[in-house]
Write an enzyme that holds these catalytic residues in place. Sequence first.
Site, PDB file in Angstrom:
ATOM      1  N   GLU A   1       0.766  -1.281  -0.143  1.00  0.00           N
ATOM      2  CA  GLU A   1       0.025  -0.087   0.082  1.00  0.00           C
ATOM      3  C   GLU A   1       0.963   1.371   0.044  1.00  0.00           C
ATOM      4  O   GLU A   1       2.080   1.276   0.275  1.00  0.00           O
ATOM      5  CB  GLU A   1      -0.952   0.099   1.280  1.00  0.00           C
ATOM      6  CG  GLU A   1      -0.346  -0.001   2.615  1.00  0.00           C
ATOM      7  CD  GLU A   1      -1.034   0.511   3.616  1.00  0.00           C
ATOM      8  OE1 GLU A   1      -1.463   1.877   3.360  1.00  0.00           O
ATOM      9  OE2 GLU A   1      -1.175  -0.098   4.726  1.00  0.00           O
TER      10      GLU A   1
ATOM     11  N   LYS B   1      -3.129  -1.641  15.856  1.00  0.00           N
ATOM     12  CA  LYS B   1      -2.485  -0.948  17.015  1.00  0.00           C
ATOM     13  C   LYS B   1      -3.434  -0.759  17.987  1.00  0.00           C
ATOM     14  O   LYS B   1      -4.766  -0.537  18.034  1.00  0.00           O
ATOM     15  CB  LYS B   1      -2.438   0.630  16.370  1.00  0.00           C
ATOM     16  CG  LYS B   1      -1.132   0.613  15.764  1.00  0.00           C
ATOM     17  CD  LYS B   1      -0.580   2.047  15.461  1.00  0.00           C
ATOM     18  CE  LYS B   1       0.523   2.020  15.019  1.00  0.00           C
ATOM     19  NZ  LYS B   1       0.603   1.766  13.457  1.00  0.00           N
TER      20      LYS B   1
HETATM   21  N1  PSU Z   1      -2.129   1.785  10.692  1.00  0.00           N
HETATM   22  C1  PSU Z   1      -0.600   1.726  10.884  1.00  0.00           C
HETATM   23  N2  PSU Z   1      -0.099   2.299   9.594  1.00  0.00           N
HETATM   24  C2  PSU Z   1      -0.849   2.899   8.525  1.00  0.00           C
HETATM   25  C3  PSU Z   1      -2.085   2.869   8.694  1.00  0.00           C
HETATM   26  C4  PSU Z   1      -2.951   2.204   9.711  1.00  0.00           C
HETATM   27  O1  PSU Z   1      -0.256   1.348  11.534  1.00  0.00           O
HETATM   28  O2  PSU Z   1      -0.324   3.702   7.770  1.00  0.00           O
HETATM   29  C5  PSU Z   1      -2.958   3.399   7.237  1.00  0.00           C
HETATM   30  C6  PSU Z   1      -3.478   2.165   6.399  1.00  0.00           C
HETATM   31  O3  PSU Z   1      -3.366   2.512   5.169  1.00  0.00           O
HETATM   32  C7  PSU Z   1      -4.819   1.809   6.822  1.00  0.00           C
HETATM   33  C8  PSU Z   1      -5.438   3.335   7.336  1.00  0.00           C
HETATM   34  O4  PSU Z   1      -5.777   1.253   5.839  1.00  0.00           O
HETATM   35  O5  PSU Z   1      -4.165   3.905   8.040  1.00  0.00           O
HETATM   36  C9  PSU Z   1      -6.635   3.262   8.004  1.00  0.00           C
HETATM   37  O6  PSU Z   1      -6.967   4.496   8.111  1.00  0.00           O
HETATM   38  P1  PSU Z   1      -8.646   4.617   8.690  1.00  0.00           P
HETATM   39  O7  PSU Z   1      -8.466   4.242  10.095  1.00  0.00           O
HETATM   40  O8  PSU Z   1      -9.071   6.361   8.161  1.00  0.00           O
HETATM   41  O9  PSU Z   1      -9.545   3.811   8.079  1.00  0.00           O
END
Ligand code: PSU
Length: 310
Positions: free
Chosen positions: A26, A161
């Site tokens: 990604e 996390k």
């Molecule tokens: N968790 C991490 N690192 C990240 C992300 C999540 O430890 O870079 C990023 C990923 O791309 C994940 C996104 O899909 O954040 C999730 O965002 P949201 O919670 O807004 O859906």
Amino acid sequence: MLKNYLKIKPAVAAALNKGKAVLALESTIISHGMPYPQNVETALKVEKIAKDHGAEPATIAIIDGYLKIGLTEEEIDFLGKKGEDVAKCSRRDIPIILNRKIPGATTVASTMILAGLAGIKIFATGGIGGVHRGAEKSFDISADLEELTKTNVAVICAGAKSILDIGLTLEYLETRGVPVLGYQTNQMPAFYTRESGFKVDYQMDSAAEIAELLKTKWDLGLQGGAVIANPIPKEDEANPMLIKNAISEAITEMDQKGIKGKETTPFLLAKIAELTKGDSLDSNIKLVFNNVKIGAEIAVQLSQQYQNKG
Ligand code: PSU
Ligand code: MN
């Protein structure tokens, strides 16, 4: 027509045509998940690790009005340097970012979608989004979880996390029928640390066993992906107290500042990195390397199983 939107890098297209292993990666992690220049260094190293383990890497993003499956070094550098100026692109954002021809960094959800469109089944990253703490009021549940229920791509990650509610994230995945597998563990890992106190559905000890499960799931037409939770290596774990304190401080500051929606996750990640003085960043980078290695092995096993059994 779909093919008018897709731009698949020649090396990736060649691997896909031959039924060889390809590993999706990604780009939100590059633009929003880590600071420059570590983000670019990590993204380039990750591609090398995938190759060294037999899988063709395909880092995914939206650039110049195309769904790009596989990026050049220049494109990775651009996404890393631009950082927060690159739009964070989840499922809902894809058509807009495409038509406006602005750069978009794909999240787990949108990377799954684009990988699926290109025929890639395995995707490795750091952490997935999930149900946020306090979601009963905020309704903040990552689109990543919903995507896992409908798109046939497996995600290798180091768990979720603890900025998230790990228990509720697992409940959500159970309700929506997404298998959660522990790689050589029966615990759901907590990203920076190996254990969260929550159990996974199944422990699997080899890439071959995981590939077999995925093939069977998809042969049966059981829609959706799977979460393969791979704990951070012991020697790379962050200090749990340091992380715990940083997370609660980051969440307090987020609430005070009124940060909401798609800004939430990037804000918390950056704040934690700042509060732990880079200690968390170091762990983050190491766990991504570890996930990419296992992800490549699973991709290799899966491509062999499709070639042997069809
Ligand atoms: N968790 C991490 N690192 C990240 C992300 C999540 O430890 O870079 C990023 C990923 O791309 C994940 C996104 O899909 O954040 C999730 O965002 P949201 O919670 O807004 O859906
Ligand atoms: Mn959210």
